[in-house]
Design an enzyme around this catalytic site. Structure first.
Site, PDB file in Angstrom:
ATOM      1  CD  GLU A 121       0.223  -9.120   1.617  1.00 46.47           C
ATOM      2  OE1 GLU A 121      -0.650  -8.246   1.436  1.00 46.47           O
ATOM      3  OE2 GLU A 121      -0.049 -10.292   1.869  1.00 46.47           O
ATOM      4  N   GLY A 133       0.768  -1.238   0.000  1.00 49.95           N
ATOM      5  CA  GLY A 133       0.000   0.000   0.000  1.00 49.95           C
ATOM      6  C   GLY A 133       0.794   1.281   0.000  1.00 49.95           C
ATOM      7  CE1 TYR A 177      -8.568   1.809  -9.735  1.00 48.91           C
ATOM      8  CE2 TYR A 177      -6.627   1.877 -11.142  1.00 48.91           C
ATOM      9  CZ  TYR A 177      -7.532   1.158 -10.384  1.00 48.91           C
ATOM     10  OH  TYR A 177      -7.391  -0.190 -10.277  1.00 48.91           O
ATOM     11  N   GLY A 222       4.027  -3.662  -3.580  1.00 46.65           N
ATOM     12  CA  GLY A 222       3.989  -3.856  -5.025  1.00 46.65           C
ATOM     13  C   GLY A 222       4.371  -2.558  -5.700  1.00 46.65           C
ATOM     14  NE  ARG A 223       0.169   2.350  -5.902  1.00 48.89           N
ATOM     15  CZ  ARG A 223      -0.872   2.332  -6.739  1.00 48.89           C
ATOM     16  NH1 ARG A 223      -0.763   2.839  -7.932  1.00 48.89           N
ATOM     17  NH2 ARG A 223      -2.023   1.828  -6.348  1.00 48.89           N
ATOM     18  CB  CYS A 226     -15.298   3.382 -29.836  1.00 44.46           C
ATOM     19  SG  CYS A 226     -14.673   3.449 -31.485  1.00 44.46           S
ATOM     20  CD  GLU A 227     -15.342   1.909 -23.316  1.00 40.31           C
ATOM     21  OE1 GLU A 227     -15.510   2.466 -22.223  1.00 40.31           O
ATOM     22  OE2 GLU A 227     -15.362   0.682 -23.487  1.00 40.31           O
TER      23      GLU A 227
HETATM   24  N1  LLP Z   1      -1.697  -6.830  -0.545  1.00 33.77           N
HETATM   25  C1  LLP Z   1      -3.005  -6.869  -0.827  1.00 33.77           C
HETATM   26  C2  LLP Z   1      -3.881  -7.728  -0.047  1.00 33.77           C
HETATM   27  C3  LLP Z   1      -3.508  -6.092  -1.887  1.00 33.77           C
HETATM   28  O1  LLP Z   1      -4.798  -6.140  -2.162  1.00 33.77           O
HETATM   29  C4  LLP Z   1      -2.624  -5.274  -2.637  1.00 33.77           C
HETATM   30  C5  LLP Z   1      -3.117  -4.467  -3.739  1.00 33.77           C
HETATM   31  C6  LLP Z   1      -1.260  -5.271  -2.294  1.00 33.77           C
HETATM   32  C7  LLP Z   1      -0.839  -6.054  -1.232  1.00 33.77           C
HETATM   33  C8  LLP Z   1      -0.250  -4.440  -3.016  1.00 33.77           C
HETATM   34  O2  LLP Z   1      -0.476  -3.087  -2.818  1.00 33.77           O
HETATM   35  P1  LLP Z   1       0.540  -1.971  -3.361  1.00 33.77           P
HETATM   36  O3  LLP Z   1       1.798  -2.021  -2.501  1.00 33.77           O
HETATM   37  O4  LLP Z   1       0.856  -2.286  -4.736  1.00 33.77           O
HETATM   38  O5  LLP Z   1      -0.210  -0.700  -3.188  1.00 33.77           O
HETATM   39  N2  LLP Z   1      -5.031  -1.348  -9.686  1.00 33.77           N
HETATM   40  C9  LLP Z   1      -4.838  -0.306  -8.685  1.00 33.77           C
HETATM   41  C10 LLP Z   1      -4.214  -0.829  -7.412  1.00 33.77           C
HETATM   42  C11 LLP Z   1      -4.983  -1.982  -6.808  1.00 33.77           C
HETATM   43  C12 LLP Z   1      -4.352  -2.510  -5.579  1.00 33.77           C
HETATM   44  C13 LLP Z   1      -4.918  -3.842  -5.233  1.00 33.77           C
HETATM   45  N3  LLP Z   1      -4.339  -4.453  -4.104  1.00 33.77           N
HETATM   46  C14 LLP Z   1      -4.025   0.818  -9.293  1.00 33.77           C
HETATM   47  O6  LLP Z   1      -3.716   0.756 -10.488  1.00 33.77           O
HETATM   48  O7  LLP Z   1      -3.719   1.795  -8.617  1.00 33.77           O
END
Ligand code: LLP
Length: 434
Positions: free
Chosen positions: A286, A247, A329, A288-289, A357-358
Site C-alpha cells: 500500500e 510506510g 509534524y 503512497g509517500r 494567524c497561527e
Molecule cells: N496503509 C495504511 C493502512 C495507512 O494508514 C497508510 C498511511 C498507508 C498505507 C500509506 O503509507 P505511506 O506509504 O504513504 O507511508 N499525513 C502523514 C502521513 C500519514 C500516513 C497515514 N497512513 C504525513 O504527512 O506524513
C-alpha cells in the site's frame, strides 16, 4: 540523502519541473499552486514495481490514495497497473472511475461506518481489512443482508512492531488504535470464521507506520505475517492475500535515513519469496509517500518581506491550510526560489511563513535561499507530493489550493482553486409574521 529529483532543474532564480518553467505556471494558473510531474510519479511507481516483482512475481501495489488523491495521478497509476488503497466511499468511487478493478481495491480504516462497509461490500472491493473481530462480524452480517456472497475480509493484525518514526506516524504498537491482536485473530478463525454466512476471511494485513526507513521492521513484519498464515491454516482459514501495508520512508533532508527501494523489496518480497508461504498468495503493498513525494512542488508568491527583531520574514501566499506537514509534524521541506526579480546573490536567511494567524503557520526557519527576496517573487516548497494537496483544507475560509500537472512538456490545471463551502450562502429569510 536527499532525492536526486531528476525531473527538477533548480537554477539560482529559476525552477523547471518536467521541463516546464514554474514562473509561467504561476502566472498562468495563479498561486498557491501544486504542480505535479506525472512522468515522475510513473517513474517511481515503475521502479517500485520492478524491485518488488524481481523478488516475487505476484505483486499488487495498491497505491494509497490518501497520500495523493489528484485524479490525474491516480488514474495514470491505474493505467500502469496500480490498485487502490482507499479509506472512504469517495475513495471507492474515485478508484472505480480511475479504472481500478474492484479486486485490486483495498478498503482500510480503524473505524469504518456501516455505510462505508456497505459501500465497500456492494462495490465488491477485493479486501476489506477489519480492525476488530466485531468489524469482521459486521461485514458478514451486512453482506448477508445485502445478499452479496463472498465479501472478502482481511485482518489488519497488530504485531506490536514499533517503528522509529514521528510519534504521529507510528501505528504498530500494541496500544495503538490500529489492528487486531494476533491472538484474537487466531481465536476468531478457530471459532467463527468457518461459520460466516456470506463473507470469508481470505487475507492478512499489517501496516506499522509511515516514513519508516529501517529494513528490519519490514523484515520482521513479513516474517510475522508468514508465521500467522501458517498458524491459521490449521484453523481451516486459507490466507490467499498478504498485505504488507505501505510506510516506506522518503528522505526529505540530507540527514534523513534512506532505505533504497531494492533493500525494501528485499526485506519484504525477498523475505517472503524465501518463506514457506511463497507461491501461495498475492503480495499487496500500500505504498503512497514513496511513489509521489518528490513529484510535486508547491509554488507560492511572496506577499511581504519584513524584519522583526533578528528574524527576516518572507510572508507568502500559501498557508498551513494549503500544506500542513510543517505545522502538524514539524516536517522539513526544502524551499528554493522559483523565480526572483533580482538575481543578486545574498546570504540572507529567511523564515518563510504563511498568512494564517497561527504561529505554527511556518514552512521553514532560517532558510538561506541564495538570493534577496522581494514582493512578487515566487518560491517553491519541494517534495510536496505526498500528503500535500490531499491534506489541504479551506481553514480561514481560504480557497482550496489549485493543482496543475505537467506531462511531456505541457501543463494543465486539473483541480481549480475551490471556494470554501458556504462562502456564498445567503442569510436565511425570516418567515414573515402576521
Ligand atoms: N496503509 C495504511 C493502512 C495507512 O494508514 C497508510 C498511511 C498507508 C498505507 C500509506 O503509507 P505511506 O506509504 O504513504 O507511508 N499525513 C502523514 C502521513 C500519514 C500516513 C497515514 N497512513 C504525513 O504527512 O506524513
Amino acid at each position: 540523502m536527499v532525492s536526486r529529483r531528476p525531473h527538477l532543474s533548480i537554477g539560482r532564480n529559476s525552477l523547471k519541473i518536467g521541463g516546464v518553467d514554474t514562473k509561467s505556471l504561476a502566472e498562468r494558473y495563479g498561486t498557491p499552486l501544486y504542480v505535479t510531474d506525472l512522468g515522475r510519479v510513473l517513474e517511481r511507481f515503475d521502479e517500485a514495481k520492478a524491485a518488488l516483482t524481481a523478488r516475487y512475481p505476484d505483486v499488487l501495489i495498491a497505491f494509497a490514495y490518501k497520500s495523493n488523491s489528484t485524479f490525474q495521478v491516480v488514474s495514470a497509476l491505474a493505467r500502469r497497473g496500480a490498485g487502490a488503497t482507499i479509506v472512504s466511499v469517495a475513495g471507492i468511487e474515485t478508484a472505480r472511475r480511475a479504472g481500478v478493478a474492484p479486486k485490486d481495491m483495498v478498503f482500510d480504516g480503524p473505524s469504518k461506518s456501516k455505510e462505508e462497509l456497505a459501500a465497500a461490500i456492494k462495490a465488491g472491493v477485493g479486501m476489506i481489512n477489519a480492525e476488530s473481530v466485531q468489524e469482521a462480524r459486521d461485514v458478514d452480517a451486512l453482506s448477508h443482508s445485502l445478499s452479496v456472497k463472498g465479501a472478502r475480509i482481511g485482518f489488519r493484525v497488530n504485531f506490536d512492531i514499533r517503528a522509529e518514526t514521528h510519534a504521529g506516524l507510528a501505528t504498530g504498537g500494541r496500544e495503538h488504535k490500529f489492528g487486531v491482536a494476533r491472538r484474537e485473530v487466531i481465536q476468531f478463525c478457530r471459532r467463527e470464521a468457518q461459520k460466516l454466512r456470506s463473507a470469508r476471511v481470505v487475507g492478512l494485513h499489517s501496516h506499522v507506520g509511515s516514513q519508516v526507513a529501517d529494513p528490519e521492521v519490514f523484515r520482521r513484519q513479513t516474517e510475522e505475517m508468514v508465521g500467522l498464515a501458517e498458524e491459521l491454516e490449521a484453523t481451516g482459514t486459507e490466507v490467499a492475500e498478504l498485505n504488507l501495508g505501505g510506510g516506506l520512508g522518503f528522505p526529505y533532508t540530507k540527514e534523513d535515513k534512506e532505505l533504497p527501494i531494492g533493500y525494501y523489496a528485499e526485506a519484504t518480497a525477498g523475505s517472503f519469496a524465501r518463506s514457506s508461504w511463497s507461491g501461495r498468495t498475492r503480495l499487496v503493498f500500500e505504498l503512497g509517500r514513496w511513489v509521489v513525494a518528490d513529484s510535486t512542488v508547491l509554488l507560492t508568491k511572496v506577499n511581504y518581506v519584513k524584519s522583526a527583531g533578528k528574524v527576516r520574514w518572507a510572508l507568502v501566499d500559501a498557508g498551513m491550510n494549503d500544506f500542513i506537514r510543517p505545522a502538524l509534524y514539524g516536517a522539513y521541506h526544502e524551499i528554493v526560489p522559483a523565480w526572483t526579480s533580482s538575481a543578486e546573490r545574498s546570504a540572507w536567511r529567511y523564515d518563510v511563513a504563511g498568512p494564517v494567524c497561527e504561529s505554527t503557520d511556518v514552512f521553514g526557519r532560517g532558510r538561506r535561499l541564495g538570493v534577496r527576496l522581494s514582493q512578487g517573487d515566487i518560491l517553491a516548497i519541494l517534495d510536496a507530493g505526498a500528503y500535500g494537496s490531499s491534506m489541504s483544507s479551506t481553514y480561514n475560509m481560504r480557497p482550496l489550493t489549485a493543482v496543475a500537472t505537467v506531462e511531456d512538456g505541457d501543463s494543465a490545471l486539473v483541480s481549480p482553486r475551490g471556494w470554501p463551502p458556504g462562502w456564498k450562502a445567503r442569510p436565511r429569510q425570516r418567515p414573515r409574521s402576521g
